[in-house]
Write a protein that holds these residues in place. Structure first.
Motif, PDB file in Angstrom:
ATOM      1  N   PHE A  10       0.774  -1.236   0.000  1.00  0.00           N
ATOM      2  CA  PHE A  10       0.000   0.000   0.000  1.00  0.00           C
ATOM      3  C   PHE A  10       0.811   1.296   0.000  1.00  0.00           C
ATOM      4  N   SER A  11       2.141   1.237   0.122  1.00  0.00           N
ATOM      5  CA  SER A  11       2.923   2.478   0.187  1.00  0.00           C
ATOM      6  C   SER A  11       2.808   3.300  -1.083  1.00  0.00           C
ATOM      7  N   GLY A  12       2.747   2.623  -2.229  1.00  0.00           N
ATOM      8  CA  GLY A  12       2.662   3.348  -3.486  1.00  0.00           C
ATOM      9  C   GLY A  12       1.398   4.171  -3.614  1.00  0.00           C
ATOM     10  N   ARG A  13       0.340   3.764  -2.925  1.00  0.00           N
ATOM     11  CA  ARG A  13      -0.938   4.463  -3.004  1.00  0.00           C
ATOM     12  C   ARG A  13      -1.098   5.542  -1.933  1.00  0.00           C
ATOM     13  N   SER A  14      -0.399   5.380  -0.817  1.00  0.00           N
ATOM     14  CA  SER A  14      -0.677   6.260   0.318  1.00  0.00           C
ATOM     15  C   SER A  14      -0.314   7.710   0.044  1.00  0.00           C
ATOM     16  N   ALA A  15       0.705   7.949  -0.814  1.00  0.00           N
ATOM     17  CA  ALA A  15       1.060   9.337  -1.129  1.00  0.00           C
ATOM     18  C   ALA A  15      -0.047  10.033  -1.912  1.00  0.00           C
ATOM     19  N   ASP A  16      -0.916   9.262  -2.579  1.00  0.00           N
ATOM     20  CA  ASP A  16      -2.036   9.870  -3.293  1.00  0.00           C
ATOM     21  C   ASP A  16      -2.987  10.581  -2.334  1.00  0.00           C
ATOM     22  N   LEU A  17      -3.052  10.113  -1.091  1.00  0.00           N
ATOM     23  CA  LEU A  17      -3.902  10.768  -0.102  1.00  0.00           C
ATOM     24  C   LEU A  17      -3.459  12.203   0.133  1.00  0.00           C
ATOM     25  N   ALA A  18      -2.136  12.410   0.133  1.00  0.00           N
ATOM     26  CA  ALA A  18      -1.619  13.757   0.363  1.00  0.00           C
ATOM     27  C   ALA A  18      -1.948  14.678  -0.807  1.00  0.00           C
ATOM     28  N   LYS A  19      -1.939  14.142  -2.016  1.00  0.00           N
ATOM     29  CA  LYS A  19      -2.295  14.961  -3.172  1.00  0.00           C
ATOM     30  C   LYS A  19      -3.753  15.398  -3.104  1.00  0.00           C
ATOM     31  N   ARG A  20      -4.583  14.542  -2.544  1.00  0.00           N
ATOM     32  CA  ARG A  20      -6.016  14.833  -2.513  1.00  0.00           C
ATOM     33  C   ARG A  20      -6.419  15.667  -1.306  1.00  0.00           C
ATOM     34  N   PHE A  21      -5.843  15.342  -0.132  1.00  0.00           N
ATOM     35  CA  PHE A  21      -6.284  15.982   1.097  1.00  0.00           C
ATOM     36  C   PHE A  21      -5.238  16.906   1.723  1.00  0.00           C
ATOM     37  N   GLY A  22      -4.016  16.949   1.180  1.00  0.00           N
ATOM     38  CA  GLY A  22      -2.938  17.683   1.820  1.00  0.00           C
ATOM     39  C   GLY A  22      -2.124  16.768   2.720  1.00  0.00           C
ATOM     40  N   VAL A  23      -1.003  17.243   3.215  1.00  0.00           N
ATOM     41  CA  VAL A  23      -0.070  16.368   3.919  1.00  0.00           C
ATOM     42  C   VAL A  23      -0.424  16.137   5.381  1.00  0.00           C
ATOM     43  N   ARG A  24      -1.172  17.039   5.975  1.00  0.00           N
ATOM     44  CA  ARG A  24      -1.432  16.894   7.405  1.00  0.00           C
ATOM     45  C   ARG A  24      -2.173  15.608   7.764  1.00  0.00           C
ATOM     46  N   PRO A  25      -3.301  15.290   7.109  1.00  0.00           N
ATOM     47  CA  PRO A  25      -4.052  14.095   7.520  1.00  0.00           C
ATOM     48  C   PRO A  25      -3.232  12.807   7.525  1.00  0.00           C
ATOM     49  N   PRO A  26      -2.508  12.451   6.432  1.00  0.00           N
ATOM     50  CA  PRO A  26      -1.751  11.197   6.496  1.00  0.00           C
ATOM     51  C   PRO A  26      -0.577  11.250   7.462  1.00  0.00           C
ATOM     52  N   LEU A  27       0.077  12.402   7.587  1.00  0.00           N
ATOM     53  CA  LEU A  27       1.212  12.499   8.505  1.00  0.00           C
ATOM     54  C   LEU A  27       0.756  12.396   9.960  1.00  0.00           C
ATOM     55  N   VAL A  28      -0.303  13.109  10.295  1.00  0.00           N
ATOM     56  CA  VAL A  28      -0.807  13.066  11.675  1.00  0.00           C
ATOM     57  C   VAL A  28      -1.401  11.697  11.979  1.00  0.00           C
ATOM     58  N   THR A  29      -2.230  11.187  11.072  1.00  0.00           N
ATOM     59  CA  THR A  29      -2.870   9.894  11.291  1.00  0.00           C
ATOM     60  C   THR A  29      -1.839   8.778  11.392  1.00  0.00           C
ATOM     61  N   GLY A  30      -0.860   8.796  10.487  1.00  0.00           N
ATOM     62  CA  GLY A  30       0.169   7.762  10.515  1.00  0.00           C
ATOM     63  C   GLY A  30       0.987   7.790  11.788  1.00  0.00           C
ATOM     64  N   SER A  31       1.349   8.982  12.245  1.00  0.00           N
ATOM     65  CA  SER A  31       2.136   9.100  13.474  1.00  0.00           C
ATOM     66  C   SER A  31       1.351   8.617  14.688  1.00  0.00           C
ATOM     67  N   VAL A  32       0.091   9.026  14.780  1.00  0.00           N
ATOM     68  CA  VAL A  32      -0.738   8.619  15.915  1.00  0.00           C
ATOM     69  C   VAL A  32      -0.977   7.114  15.903  1.00  0.00           C
ATOM     70  N   GLY A  72       2.584  -0.994  11.488  1.00  0.00           N
ATOM     71  CA  GLY A  72       2.722  -1.113  10.040  1.00  0.00           C
ATOM     72  C   GLY A  72       1.754  -0.213   9.296  1.00  0.00           C
ATOM     73  N   ILE A  73       0.519  -0.119   9.773  1.00  0.00           N
ATOM     74  CA  ILE A  73      -0.460   0.779   9.147  1.00  0.00           C
ATOM     75  C   ILE A  73       0.018   2.229   9.259  1.00  0.00           C
ATOM     76  N   GLY A  74       0.539   2.570  10.430  1.00  0.00           N
ATOM     77  CA  GLY A  74       1.045   3.922  10.617  1.00  0.00           C
ATOM     78  C   GLY A  74       2.201   4.241   9.693  1.00  0.00           C
ATOM     79  N   LEU A  75       3.155   3.315   9.583  1.00  0.00           N
ATOM     80  CA  LEU A  75       4.305   3.538   8.706  1.00  0.00           C
ATOM     81  C   LEU A  75       3.882   3.632   7.247  1.00  0.00           C
ATOM     82  N   THR A  76       2.952   2.782   6.838  1.00  0.00           N
ATOM     83  CA  THR A  76       2.492   2.788   5.455  1.00  0.00           C
ATOM     84  C   THR A  76       1.816   4.102   5.111  1.00  0.00           C
ATOM     85  N   THR A  77       1.120   4.685   6.058  1.00  0.00           N
ATOM     86  CA  THR A  77       0.451   5.964   5.845  1.00  0.00           C
ATOM     87  C   THR A  77       1.423   7.131   5.928  1.00  0.00           C
ATOM     88  N   LEU A  78       2.387   7.013   6.807  1.00  0.00           N
ATOM     89  CA  LEU A  78       3.267   8.127   7.151  1.00  0.00           C
ATOM     90  C   LEU A  78       4.481   8.267   6.238  1.00  0.00           C
TER      91      LEU A  78
END
Length: 505
Positions: free
Chosen positions: A317-339, A369-375
């Motif tokens: 899933f790492s190849g897809r997770s960066a698409d979230l940042a393009k759509r929603f901005g970087v804060r949601p995946p970075l914050v969610t992944g870290s938490v 693993g979910i956090g790292l994949t998102t973050l």
């Protein structure tokens, strides 16, 4: 910019595979060797200190020269320096595999680190400058996931190779390198910083290498040697060299690392987050493996298998997770992944003797693993997008250096903070007490990464510094290299000048 290699084409996939394989070798060798240390010690009659330096010699030269590797790629050609790094790394791997004594092995490992410093920042810089702008976040996300997997599977691969011969831990790099060289030659156009002029910043390169090298040496040696004259001297030298480096980069006409990079709020913020996150992750990987083997009585191979869920999640899933940042901005995946990662580590705090894998380890490892994949993919893509394109190699070198420094500091400091010293790690009761303290700190560091992410601009990934294309001068297989591949870039006006690592324990 309309040109560049598309990820969906055979050439784009070959380019991604080449950069992931090359940097993956460097990441893999940072972890796979740890599992082989007891066998190497028996066969080469090595002391504990020699085994530690078998790993640390690699870390030392890699950390000391990684900024130089990124700068050389920007100036002399990113593909050229990447290829030089792969060949150098492979030749040193052969020397490691043939080493007749511990002393020769340590020297060869130091040479390996030089090769790693040349190829590691180049891989990411090639992707950033060669890929089509629309595909860069996804390509960098896939690269981050694949290289992260290479580090995580190190203990597992090392345990398997040890069934045959410890020398295969190093010899395995030869076929990987041959494939990497072929793929990069057929897929990657050459690119460089066309704005670079004048003489190379030799003073900055030397001061930067001394600062990183001396600080790395002090961090590695301090837990065992304490405040010895050599360790204190190295710490003082690193501070003096760092101050000299900052002054040199401020006044130099053509600095190796322009300090205006750090005037970009996103670049500074994402590197602060990198430090917190990678310090936490390095501590987790260090203490979790110890706890599983010493307290729970697992074999090295079983401890390596325990992290397989993390590997699978990042691979898929790492190849897809960066698409979230393009759509929603970087804060949601970075914050969610870290938490999410922090919660996973918090669950692992209570792992103790008698716990089963399914109930005691799997939930925490899966959440991590979910956090790292998102973050991780978003973090890597953001740091590259926040720097001018012509400084892609330097930006990659800075971020890699921050990640490795964070890992070294965490593994050097956490045992002492948690009350673990000497041979106490072999006592399950003493280790468990220290493990719980250390893992709690690691969870807090990951949560701190979420706080750092909140300082970033909401859509930082989609708002890189202004870039302007330069004439395309190179061709590959009769195909013009467009503006997205070879170009210059100008950072937005600024009012003021401004990176799991391996350990031999």
């Amino acid at each position: 910019m309309t040109d560049g290699v598309r990820l969906s084409t055979p050439r784009g996939r070959a380019l991604l595979a080449a950069t992931a394989l090359g940097s993956g070798m460097a990441f893999l060798d940072g972890t796979v060797v740890n599992v082989a240390l007891p066998t190497i010690g028996r066969e080469l009659d090595a002391t504990l200190a020699q085994l530690q330096w078998t790993v640390n010699a690699y870390t030392l030269t890699l950390a000391a020269l990684i900024l130089l590797g990124g700068s050389l790629g920007d100036r002399l050609g990113r593909r050229r320096i990447f290829l030089l790094g792969v060949v150098w790394f492979t030749a040193a791997s052969v020397l490691c595999a043939l080493a007749p004594t511990a002393e020769v092995l340590i020297a060869a490992r130091a040479l390996q680190g030089i090769g790693g410093a040349l190829l590691t920042p180049g891989a990411l810089a090639i992707l950033q400058t060669a890929m089509h702008p629309d595909d860069r976040p996804r390509a960098i996300g896939a690269w981050a996931g694949l290289t992260g997997v290479s580090g995580v599977i190190g203990p597992l691969l090392g345990g398997w190779l040890l069934e045959y011969d410890w020398r295969w831990v190093f010899a395995i790099n030869v076929p990987l390198a041959v494939l990497t060289v072929w793929l990069i030659v057929v897929s990657a156009p050459e690119s460089r910083d066309e704005e670079a002029g004048g003489r190379f910043d030799v003073e900055g390169a030397v001061l930067g290498a001394v600062a990183l090298g001396a600080s790395t040496y002090a961090l590695i040696s301090w837990p065992d040697g304490g405040a010895s004259a050599l360790n204190v001297g190295m710490a003082v030298l690193s501070l003096a060299a760092a101050a000299g480096f900052l002054y040199r980069e401020r006044v130099a006409a053509h600095p190796m690392v322009p300090l205006t990079l750090f005037a970009e709020r996103t670049f500074s913020g994402i590197n602060l987050m990198t430090f917190a996150v990678y310090a936490g992750l390095s501590g987790v990987m260090f203490f979790l493996v110890l706890q599983l083997q010493v307290t729970l009585g697992w074999t090295p191979l079983e401890a390596g298998i325990a992290t397989v869920p993390t590997t699978i999640l990042m691979l898929l899933f790492s190849g897809r997770s960066a698409d979230l940042a393009k759509r929603f901005g970087v804060r949601p995946p970075l914050v969610t992944g870290s938490v999410c990662g922090a919660v996973g580590v918090a669950l692992l705090v209570m792992v103790d003797d008698g716990d089963s894998y399914l109930l005691g380890v799997l939930p925490g490892v899966t959440l991590l693993g979910i956090g790292l994949t998102t973050l991780v993919p978003t973090l890597t893509a953001t740091v590259m997008a926040s720097a001018p394109q012509h400084l892609a190699g330097v930006a990659s070198g800075v971020n890699n250096g921050v990640a490795r420094a964070a890992g070294l500091l965490a593994v050097a400091a956490l045992p002492a903070v948690a009350g673990l010293s000497g041979e106490a790690y072999a006592d399950p009761d003493l280790l468990t007490d220290a493990y719980r303290i250390a893992m709690g700190i690691c969870a807090a560091l990951l949560a701190g990464g979420a706080v750092a992410a909140m300082t970033l601009r909401p859509r930082a990934l989609t708002e890189p510094p202004t870039t302007e294309p330069a004439p395309a001068a190179d061709r590959l297989d009769g195909e013009p290299v467009g503006a997205a591949v070879q170009h210059t870039s100008t950072a937005a006006p600024c009012t003021a000048p401004g990176l799991p690592p391996s350990h031999g324990r």
